[in-house]
Design a protein around this motif. Structure first.
Motif, PDB file in Angstrom:
ATOM      1  N   ASN A 182       8.039   3.728  -0.897  1.00 52.49           N
ATOM      2  CA  ASN A 182       6.959   3.438   0.044  1.00 52.49           C
ATOM      3  C   ASN A 182       6.943   4.494   1.137  1.00 52.49           C
ATOM      4  O   ASN A 182       7.875   5.257   1.285  1.00 52.49           O
ATOM      5  N   ASP A 193      -6.090   1.062   0.989  1.00 46.59           N
ATOM      6  CA  ASP A 193      -5.387  -0.213   0.981  1.00 46.59           C
ATOM      7  C   ASP A 193      -3.989  -0.017   1.558  1.00 46.59           C
ATOM      8  O   ASP A 193      -3.353   1.013   1.345  1.00 46.59           O
ATOM      9  N   THR A 194      -3.526  -0.977   2.297  1.00 48.18           N
ATOM     10  CA  THR A 194      -2.206  -0.923   2.907  1.00 48.18           C
ATOM     11  C   THR A 194      -1.500  -2.250   2.669  1.00 48.18           C
ATOM     12  O   THR A 194      -2.102  -3.204   2.174  1.00 48.18           O
ATOM     13  N   GLN A 195      -0.246  -2.301   3.050  1.00 50.68           N
ATOM     14  CA  GLN A 195       0.515  -3.547   2.976  1.00 50.68           C
ATOM     15  C   GLN A 195       1.337  -3.700   4.228  1.00 50.68           C
ATOM     16  O   GLN A 195       1.845  -2.714   4.775  1.00 50.68           O
ATOM     17  N   ARG A 196       1.484  -4.940   4.634  1.00 39.70           N
ATOM     18  CA  ARG A 196       2.431  -5.230   5.716  1.00 39.70           C
ATOM     19  C   ARG A 196       3.835  -5.059   5.143  1.00 39.70           C
ATOM     20  O   ARG A 196       4.027  -5.234   3.944  1.00 39.70           O
ATOM     21  N   TRP A 233       7.558  -5.890   4.038  1.00 40.74           N
ATOM     22  CA  TRP A 233       8.192  -7.099   3.536  1.00 40.74           C
ATOM     23  C   TRP A 233       9.597  -7.236   4.094  1.00 40.74           C
ATOM     24  O   TRP A 233      10.309  -8.173   3.802  1.00 40.74           O
TER      25      TRP A 233
END
Length: 85
Positions: free
Chosen positions: A7, A28-31, A33
């Motif tokens: 990542n 697009d992204t992600q918080r 984890w």
């Protein structure tokens, strides 16, 4: 062999707002984890306030990173990040 990056994380001031802004540009992204250690059950008896790690976990955002990502896409993501964040 070839390096495989899992990542790419950036820190932003307002994660929810920036996620929405990036989506408008089709990024697009992600918080994250990950959690700061004091918030994990296994460390409950050692719990202490860790304001820096808690702050980072709230501001961290994963941006796209995968083997098929081309140079054109990488430049687009980088330029967009510079422009809006």
């Amino acid at each position: 062999t070839r390096s495989v990056n899992f990542n790419f994380t950036i820190l932003v001031k307002n994660r929810e707002k920036d996620i929405k802004r990036l989506l408008k540009y089709r990024i697009d992204t992600q918080r994250t984890w990950t959690h700061s250690c004091p918030n994990l059950e296994i460390f409950e008896k050692y719990k202490k306030k860790c304001s820096v790690s808690e702050s980072i976990s709230k501001k961290a955002l994963y941006i796209p990173l995968y083997a098929q990502l081309g140079m054109k896409d990488i430049k687009y993501i980088a330029c967009t990040l510079n422009k809006i964040i």
